[in-house]
Design a protein around this motif. Sequence first.
Motif, PDB file in Angstrom:
ATOM      1  N   HIS A  48       0.816  -1.223   0.000  1.00  0.00           N
ATOM      2  CA  HIS A  48       0.000   0.000   0.000  1.00  0.00           C
ATOM      3  C   HIS A  48       0.847   1.269   0.000  1.00  0.00           C
ATOM      4  N   LEU A  49       2.152   1.125   0.044  1.00  0.00           N
ATOM      5  CA  LEU A  49       3.052   2.275   0.061  1.00  0.00           C
ATOM      6  C   LEU A  49       3.421   2.679  -1.363  1.00  0.00           C
ATOM      7  N   GLU A  50       2.980   3.861  -1.774  1.00  0.00           N
ATOM      8  CA  GLU A  50       3.326   4.363  -3.101  1.00  0.00           C
ATOM      9  C   GLU A  50       4.744   4.915  -3.057  1.00  0.00           C
ATOM     10  N   LEU A  51       5.611   4.372  -3.908  1.00  0.00           N
ATOM     11  CA  LEU A  51       6.997   4.821  -3.975  1.00  0.00           C
ATOM     12  C   LEU A  51       7.168   5.974  -4.958  1.00  0.00           C
ATOM     13  N   ALA A  52       6.386   5.951  -6.048  1.00  0.00           N
ATOM     14  CA  ALA A  52       6.503   7.005  -7.062  1.00  0.00           C
ATOM     15  C   ALA A  52       5.266   7.000  -7.957  1.00  0.00           C
ATOM     16  N   ARG A  53       5.013   8.167  -8.550  1.00  0.00           N
ATOM     17  CA  ARG A  53       3.936   8.331  -9.527  1.00  0.00           C
ATOM     18  C   ARG A  53       4.393   9.409 -10.502  1.00  0.00           C
ATOM     19  N   ASP A  54       4.113   9.213 -11.792  1.00  0.00           N
ATOM     20  CA  ASP A  54       4.507  10.200 -12.796  1.00  0.00           C
ATOM     21  C   ASP A  54       3.515  10.155 -13.945  1.00  0.00           C
ATOM     22  N   ASP A  55       3.453  11.249 -14.720  1.00  0.00           N
ATOM     23  CA  ASP A  55       2.531  11.315 -15.852  1.00  0.00           C
ATOM     24  C   ASP A  55       3.245  11.457 -17.203  1.00  0.00           C
ATOM     25  N   PHE A  56       4.554  11.347 -17.246  1.00  0.00           N
ATOM     26  CA  PHE A  56       5.379  11.413 -18.463  1.00  0.00           C
ATOM     27  C   PHE A  56       5.410  12.799 -19.102  1.00  0.00           C
ATOM     28  N   SER A  57       4.853  13.823 -18.453  1.00  0.00           N
ATOM     29  CA  SER A  57       4.859  15.159 -19.054  1.00  0.00           C
ATOM     30  C   SER A  57       6.274  15.707 -19.228  1.00  0.00           C
ATOM     31  N   ALA A  58       7.190  15.336 -18.362  1.00  0.00           N
ATOM     32  CA  ALA A  58       8.571  15.826 -18.476  1.00  0.00           C
ATOM     33  C   ALA A  58       9.318  15.180 -19.650  1.00  0.00           C
ATOM     34  N   ALA A  88      10.854   5.582 -21.934  1.00  0.00           N
ATOM     35  CA  ALA A  88      11.410   6.190 -20.720  1.00  0.00           C
ATOM     36  C   ALA A  88      11.677   5.119 -19.673  1.00  0.00           C
ATOM     37  N   THR A  89      12.756   5.300 -18.927  1.00  0.00           N
ATOM     38  CA  THR A  89      12.939   4.478 -17.739  1.00  0.00           C
ATOM     39  C   THR A  89      12.126   5.144 -16.632  1.00  0.00           C
ATOM     40  N   VAL A  90      11.545   4.328 -15.743  1.00  0.00           N
ATOM     41  CA  VAL A  90      10.691   4.870 -14.687  1.00  0.00           C
ATOM     42  C   VAL A  90      11.150   4.474 -13.292  1.00  0.00           C
ATOM     43  N   ALA A  91      12.008   3.463 -13.193  1.00  0.00           N
ATOM     44  CA  ALA A  91      12.473   3.014 -11.883  1.00  0.00           C
ATOM     45  C   ALA A  91      13.747   2.204 -12.031  1.00  0.00           C
ATOM     46  N   GLU A  92      14.542   2.244 -10.977  1.00  0.00           N
ATOM     47  CA  GLU A  92      15.742   1.422 -10.912  1.00  0.00           C
ATOM     48  C   GLU A  92      15.804   0.835  -9.505  1.00  0.00           C
ATOM     49  N   PHE A  93      16.073  -0.451  -9.443  1.00  0.00           N
ATOM     50  CA  PHE A  93      16.226  -1.144  -8.175  1.00  0.00           C
ATOM     51  C   PHE A  93      17.638  -1.710  -8.140  1.00  0.00           C
ATOM     52  N   VAL A  94      18.378  -1.400  -7.067  1.00  0.00           N
ATOM     53  CA  VAL A  94      19.778  -1.801  -6.959  1.00  0.00           C
ATOM     54  C   VAL A  94      19.968  -2.547  -5.643  1.00  0.00           C
ATOM     55  N   ARG A  95      20.656  -3.690  -5.730  1.00  0.00           N
ATOM     56  CA  ARG A  95      20.940  -4.487  -4.538  1.00  0.00           C
ATOM     57  C   ARG A  95      22.294  -4.061  -3.990  1.00  0.00           C
ATOM     58  N   ASP A  96      22.338  -3.747  -2.684  1.00  0.00           N
ATOM     59  CA  ASP A  96      23.615  -3.341  -2.079  1.00  0.00           C
ATOM     60  C   ASP A  96      24.420  -4.579  -1.671  1.00  0.00           C
ATOM     61  N   GLY A  97      25.592  -4.356  -1.124  1.00  0.00           N
ATOM     62  CA  GLY A  97      26.491  -5.441  -0.748  1.00  0.00           C
ATOM     63  C   GLY A  97      25.926  -6.400   0.277  1.00  0.00           C
ATOM     64  N   SER A  98      24.967  -5.957   1.087  1.00  0.00           N
ATOM     65  CA  SER A  98      24.370  -6.838   2.088  1.00  0.00           C
ATOM     66  C   SER A  98      23.113  -7.537   1.564  1.00  0.00           C
ATOM     67  N   VAL A 106      20.337  -6.005   0.284  1.00  0.00           N
ATOM     68  CA  VAL A 106      19.128  -5.205   0.441  1.00  0.00           C
ATOM     69  C   VAL A 106      18.877  -4.417  -0.851  1.00  0.00           C
ATOM     70  N   TRP A 107      17.624  -4.460  -1.322  1.00  0.00           N
ATOM     71  CA  TRP A 107      17.239  -3.730  -2.529  1.00  0.00           C
ATOM     72  C   TRP A 107      16.838  -2.308  -2.181  1.00  0.00           C
ATOM     73  N   GLU A 108      17.327  -1.362  -2.979  1.00  0.00           N
ATOM     74  CA  GLU A 108      16.997   0.058  -2.806  1.00  0.00           C
ATOM     75  C   GLU A 108      16.330   0.548  -4.093  1.00  0.00           C
ATOM     76  N   PHE A 109      15.381   1.471  -3.947  1.00  0.00           N
ATOM     77  CA  PHE A 109      14.636   2.048  -5.060  1.00  0.00           C
ATOM     78  C   PHE A 109      15.220   3.396  -5.425  1.00  0.00           C
ATOM     79  N   ARG A 110      15.418   3.607  -6.712  1.00  0.00           N
ATOM     80  CA  ARG A 110      15.860   4.904  -7.230  1.00  0.00           C
ATOM     81  C   ARG A 110      14.799   5.409  -8.188  1.00  0.00           C
ATOM     82  N   ASP A 111      14.200   6.520  -7.828  1.00  0.00           N
ATOM     83  CA  ASP A 111      13.118   7.124  -8.588  1.00  0.00           C
ATOM     84  C   ASP A 111      13.693   7.974  -9.710  1.00  0.00           C
TER      85      ASP A 111
END
Length: 177
Positions: free
Chosen positions: A121-131, A138-148, A150-155
Amino acid sequence: MSNPNKGIRKVEVALKWDPSPAGTPAHDLDIIAATYVAGDPDGAPAYLVHFDSRSPDGTIALNRDSRTGQGLGYDEVMTLELDRLAPAYVRVVVGVAVQQGGGRRTFGDVTNTAVRIAEGHLELARDDFSAVAASTAATVAEFVRDGSGVWEFRDGVRGFDADPATFTALMGRAPAS
């Protein structure tokens, strides 16, 4: 409820748009996910997930695919179970491409576009492509796993002027400086 110490686990990427006007070719947008391995996190994708496909292990799947934008709410939905993804994969980039059948089309040609990225139920991001209205993908999200692990979200939405096949080869590359 998500525990911030455990990072991102299971994410839903949802895409919507309005159908094209009567008598014109249908607008077709597609969600695409590209996975990258630890040895080459910025190189060629290890595999892609898009319409009519899923990840080899079933952790990334397109649950709903629309070729017209007709219907209520979100027309395409992709689920990424990052917590189940094999340790060899350290990066997942998610993008959206406007299919180019019937001539060149951009996000600006498609009305009422929106992408929503959520974990439960947690919204991480929302966009309308106007930019990126002049872009065809378009890329809309990136998920990167750190050394331990754990996945991190990059908007961030980053536009491309490329057909869907070329976009899949470019979407994981770092932007030119």
